[in-house]
Each structure stands twice: as structure tokens, then as C-alpha cells.
Scaffold this active site. Structure first.
Site, mmCIF file in Angstrom:
data_model
loop_
_atom_site.group_PDB
_atom_site.id
_atom_site.type_symbol
_atom_site.label_atom_id
_atom_site.label_comp_id
_atom_site.label_asym_id
_atom_site.label_seq_id
_atom_site.Cartn_x
_atom_site.Cartn_y
_atom_site.Cartn_z
ATOM 1 N N CYS A 65 0.816 -1.228 0.000
ATOM 2 C CA CYS A 65 0.000 0.000 0.000
ATOM 3 C C CYS A 65 0.843 1.269 0.000
ATOM 4 C CB CYS A 65 -0.951 -0.003 1.179
ATOM 5 S SG CYS A 65 -2.142 -1.348 1.096
ATOM 6 N N HIS A 82 -3.223 7.513 1.858
ATOM 7 C CA HIS A 82 -3.630 6.188 1.392
ATOM 8 C C HIS A 82 -5.036 5.925 1.918
ATOM 9 C CE1 HIS A 82 -3.952 2.029 0.582
ATOM 10 N NE2 HIS A 82 -3.743 1.631 1.826
ATOM 11 N N ASN A 135 -10.011 0.045 -0.604
ATOM 12 C CA ASN A 135 -8.551 0.107 -0.505
ATOM 13 C C ASN A 135 -7.963 -0.467 -1.799
ATOM 14 O OD1 ASN A 135 -5.852 -0.225 0.036
ATOM 15 N ND2 ASN A 135 -6.146 -1.138 2.061
HETATM 16 O O1 UT7 Z 1 -3.815 -0.798 3.378
HETATM 17 C C1 UT7 Z 1 -2.889 -1.437 4.202
HETATM 18 C C2 UT7 Z 1 -3.203 -1.222 5.589
HETATM 19 N N1 UT7 Z 1 -4.432 -1.906 5.963
HETATM 20 C C3 UT7 Z 1 -5.216 -1.287 6.811
HETATM 21 O O2 UT7 Z 1 -4.952 -0.161 7.132
HETATM 22 C C4 UT7 Z 1 -6.353 -2.034 7.442
HETATM 23 C C5 UT7 Z 1 -6.357 -1.721 8.905
HETATM 24 N N2 UT7 Z 1 -7.412 -2.338 9.652
HETATM 25 C C6 UT7 Z 1 -8.706 -1.950 9.519
HETATM 26 O O3 UT7 Z 1 -9.049 -1.133 8.708
HETATM 27 C C7 UT7 Z 1 -9.710 -2.541 10.501
HETATM 28 O O4 UT7 Z 1 -9.034 -3.239 11.520
HETATM 29 C C8 UT7 Z 1 -10.758 -3.460 9.848
HETATM 30 C C9 UT7 Z 1 -11.707 -2.625 9.022
HETATM 31 C C10 UT7 Z 1 -10.053 -4.486 8.972
HETATM 32 C C11 UT7 Z 1 -11.568 -4.179 10.914
HETATM 33 O O5 UT7 Z 1 -12.162 -3.257 11.802
HETATM 34 P P1 UT7 Z 1 -12.076 -3.498 13.387
HETATM 35 O O6 UT7 Z 1 -12.855 -2.424 14.003
HETATM 36 O O7 UT7 Z 1 -10.628 -3.610 13.752
HETATM 37 O O8 UT7 Z 1 -12.856 -4.849 13.565
HETATM 38 P P2 UT7 Z 1 -12.331 -6.250 14.124
HETATM 39 O O9 UT7 Z 1 -11.325 -6.857 13.212
HETATM 40 O O10 UT7 Z 1 -11.961 -6.079 15.560
HETATM 41 O O11 UT7 Z 1 -13.674 -7.093 14.060
HETATM 42 C C12 UT7 Z 1 -14.795 -6.768 14.881
HETATM 43 C C13 UT7 Z 1 -15.866 -7.804 14.663
HETATM 44 C C14 UT7 Z 1 -15.367 -9.226 14.796
HETATM 45 O O12 UT7 Z 1 -16.368 -9.976 15.438
HETATM 46 P P3 UT7 Z 1 -16.219 -10.333 17.007
HETATM 47 O O13 UT7 Z 1 -14.962 -11.123 17.105
HETATM 48 O O14 UT7 Z 1 -16.157 -9.020 17.696
HETATM 49 O O15 UT7 Z 1 -17.469 -11.120 17.264
HETATM 50 C C15 UT7 Z 1 -15.232 -9.690 13.374
HETATM 51 O O16 UT7 Z 1 -15.392 -11.079 13.246
HETATM 52 O O17 UT7 Z 1 -16.376 -7.691 13.332
HETATM 53 C C16 UT7 Z 1 -16.375 -8.971 12.704
HETATM 54 N N3 UT7 Z 1 -16.177 -8.791 11.288
HETATM 55 C C17 UT7 Z 1 -17.177 -8.567 10.416
HETATM 56 N N4 UT7 Z 1 -18.491 -8.444 10.579
HETATM 57 C C18 UT7 Z 1 -19.245 -8.184 9.492
HETATM 58 C C19 UT7 Z 1 -15.015 -8.819 10.584
HETATM 59 N N5 UT7 Z 1 -15.236 -8.599 9.283
HETATM 60 C C20 UT7 Z 1 -16.563 -8.436 9.146
HETATM 61 C C21 UT7 Z 1 -17.399 -8.177 8.064
HETATM 62 N N6 UT7 Z 1 -18.723 -8.051 8.265
HETATM 63 N N7 UT7 Z 1 -16.928 -8.012 6.797
#
Ligand code: UT7
Length: 319
Positions: A109, A246, A276
Site C-alpha cells: 500500500c 492512502h 482500498n
Molecule cells: O492498506 C494497508 C493497511 N491496511 C489497513 O490499514 C487495514 C487496517 N485495519 C482496519 O481497517 C480494521 O481493523 C478493519 C476494518 C479491517 C476491521 O475493523 P475493526 O474495528 O478492527 O474490527 P475487528 O477486526 O476487531 O472485528 C470486529 C468484529 C469481529 O467480530 P467479534 O470477534 O467481535 O465477534 C469480526 O469477526 O467484526 C467482525 N467482522 C465482520 N463483521 C461483518 C469482521 N469482518 C466483518 C465483516 N462483516 N466483513
């Protein structure tokens, strides 16, 4: 200096509602956690080099240049058409260029920030006159479409700038790249990687990410290199006209801007419509903001990115 900008997006638009029919997700979750509403997904003929070539052609037209004016092509991509030759040489051939050098840069990225830095150094050394700097990706091809934690986040596309060599006065009033700052730390490999490759599995592999872990590092890393850029140019957030980060996640963008006191109205955001697009996200955002008249000649523009590796970096450009 930046002479022109262009972009290219695949035809197919995929909304969050369409993803709801494919994996266990909701529009509400995706919008709330990332800001993404839709993304473009490349069709069979829309390869990385095809999108890159279209973006390059648009950038050349926007600059009032032709392919004959280009002696350097740097393509930032992690999703090349082939393991080799590079996508940059494919673009070179498609544009009918038979001189100079063309190569790919792989910094995920952060690729466009890396490519701008490299091209700027080539031009500053006097070895080359005018570069096409391109970010182009087809991340849809390396996504695991059954993994809801990653497949909803990414999209495809390409953006390009024409960067020309120009002597300046050595002040921040000069047009062009004013400062660049690159960082990497390979200890973070496991947090964002592809589980295949020519020398390991002999396959292309799929993207794997611990989103929360990446998120935890992102804001600190990008604000560090943005502070370095401000210090090197003796500028502050108040001097910036535009912040073009980004586009991974709206929350990372807003938190980074807030931490450095960049006014919300100076942020260029395209994550909602592109998702992204990795190395393509910054030049795609630049193309949008130039086309709609926001970024104008003479504006001070901050670019930053962070991604797999980890890699991260910043660039300040006087447009
Ligand atoms: O470009 C290179 C750099 N990459 C990035 O910058 C990405 C950085 N990370 C992020 O943008 C975020 O961490 C995400 C958008 C990927 C995830 O957001 P988050 O607030 O960190 O959520 P999480 O991973 O803690 O997940 C929260 C909950 C989980 O459920 P539980 O364990 O709390 O029951 C996940 O299983 O959301 C669930 N979850 C989803 N639910 C519905 C994960 N993906 C999804 C989904 N739809 N697509």
C-alpha cells in the site's frame, strides 16, 4: 514537478449490498468500520498493466505530453500481470516507448509513495528527464472471497502522474516534490501478507491480514513520517492545502489528520467509492481532486501511506 495526472477504473462496480449476498457481512458494518460503500472489480481483460496503461495515457494527455517525452516508468504494484516481466515494461510496450528504463516497485500500500520517491531521486540526479509514476492494482485477484474480514476491504484501479525534472530555488515555493520519507520494518510480516509466491508455494496465494493489528500501528507510523516531512520543509499542518492519504480506512485517515491538526476540509477521501486499492489509492485520489478542481497549481499537498512489510512513508509536493 507534477505535470499531469490520470486514472483508470474497472467497469464493474460492486456495492456493499452485493457483498452481503456473498459473505456474512452488512452494509452497516462495512460503512461504520471502514467508510467503504463500493469498489470496482476488474474483469478478465482488465489486468494491472491494462489499467496502468490507461491511467498513463490519461496522465500524458492531461500533461500535454506524449509517450515520446517519457524516459522513466515506475509502476508500484503488488499484483503484477506476471511474476515477470514487470508490469512497467508492459506499460512501456503498450505506450510504444523504446527508450529509457521501466521497472516495478513492490511496497504494497506504500507503493506509490515509494515510487514517487524513487522517480524524484532519478530526476534530481539528472539521469532522467520525465517519469510516469503509476500505482496500479488488481487486488481482487489475490483476495480470499470467502474471508469476510478481508474481501470487503479492497478494490481495483490505477492512477498515474507525469513527473518532470525542473530546477528550483531550493525553497518550499518551488513546484515539485519537496521532501520524501520512507520507512520499513520487516518484523511485521505476519500481520499483512500473501500466503503464496513463486519461491515458496509456486502459487499466487491469498491476502491475509490481522486488521486490528495493522490498525493499531497505522496512525502512529503515518503521523511519524508526516511529522518528518513537516520538519524537513519547515511547514506545518496550517500550510497544507490538501492531505491525500492512502485510502484504507476512513477511521485511520481521520485519526491521522486529527492527531496532526489537519482541518477535515483539507482531506481528500475516495475510500467510500474505491475501497482500498493499495498502491493505486493515492494517485486515484489525486486524479479525483485535480479533476474536480480542488487541487490547483501551487497547492501544497501531503501524501502518506502505510502497508504490508510494514512499509510506510510520506511525500510533500508543491503542485
Ligand atoms: O492498506 C494497508 C493497511 N491496511 C489497513 O490499514 C487495514 C487496517 N485495519 C482496519 O481497517 C480494521 O481493523 C478493519 C476494518 C479491517 C476491521 O475493523 P475493526 O474495528 O478492527 O474490527 P475487528 O477486526 O476487531 O472485528 C470486529 C468484529 C469481529 O467480530 P467479534 O470477534 O467481535 O465477534 C469480526 O469477526 O467484526 C467482525 N467482522 C465482520 N463483521 C461483518 C469482521 N469482518 C466483518 C465483516 N462483516 N466483513
Amino acid at each position: 514537478m507534477v505535470e499531469g495526472v490520470g486514472s483508470s477504473l474497472p467497469e464493474r462496480r460492486v456495492t456493499n449490498a452485493e457483498l452481503e449476498t456473498m459473505v456474512d457481512t452488512t452494509d452497516e458494518w462495512i460503512v461504520q468500520r471502514t467508510g467503504i460503500r463500493e469498489r470496482r472489480i476488474a474483469g478478465p481483460g482488465e489486468t494491472t498493466s491494462v489499467l496502468a496503461t490507461r491511467a498513463a495515457q490519461e496522465a500524458l494527455a492531461n500533461a500535454g505530453r506524449t509517450a515520446a517525452d517519457i524516459d522513466l516508468i515506475v509502476v508500484a504494484t503488488s499484483t503484477p500481470d506476471f511474476t515477470f516481466p514487470s508490469s512497467a515494461t508492459q506499460v512501456q510496450a503498450a505506450l510504444g516507448i523504446v527508450r529509457g528504463a521501466a521497472f516495478d516497485v513492490q511496497a504494497v500500500c506504500s507503493g506509490f509513495v515509494y515510487a514517487m520517491t524513487i522517480a524524484d531521486k532519478f530526476l534530481a540526479s539528472g539521469s532522467h528527464e520525465r517519469a510516469l509514476v503509476i500505482g496500479a492494482e488488481t487486488f481482487s485477484r489475490i483476495l480470499d472471497w470467502e474471508d469476510r474480514t478481508t474481501c470487503v476491504l479492497f478494490g481495483d484501479g490505477a492512477g498515474a502522474v507525469v513527473l518532470g525534472r525542473q530546477e528550483g530555488q531550493g525553497t518550499t515555493a518551488d513546484r515539485g516534490v519537496l521532501t520524501t520519507h520512507l520507512r520499513s520494518d520487516g518484523r511485521h510480516r505476519e500481520k499483512l501478507y500473501v500466503d503464496g509466491g513463486p519461491s515458496t508455494t509456486g502459487t499466487v496465494g491469498h491476502l491475509r491480514m490481522s486488521g486490528k493489528e495493522v490498525f493499531r500501528h497505522a496512525v502512529g507510523m503515518v503521523t511519524d513520517v508526516m511529522r518528518d516531512a513537516f520538519a524537513a520543509t519547515n511547514t506545518t499542518a496550517a500550510d497544507l492545502d490538501w492531505f491525500v492519504p492512502h485510502q484504507a480506512n476512513e477511521r485511520i485517515i481521520d485519526a491521522s489528520a486529527d492527531k496532526l491538526g489537519i482541518a477535515p476540509e483539507k482531506i481528500v477521501k475516495t475510500v467510500q467509492m474505491h475501497g482500498n486499492t493499495s498502491a493505486a489509492s493515492i494517485p486515484l485520489a489525486l486524479a479525483v481532486a485535480c479533476e474536480d478542481g480542488r487541487i490547483k497549481r501551487g497547492d501544497l499537498v501531503m501524501l502518506e501511506a502505510m502497508g504490508g512489510g510494514f512499509t510506510w512513508g510520506s511525500v510533500i509536493v508543491r503542485w
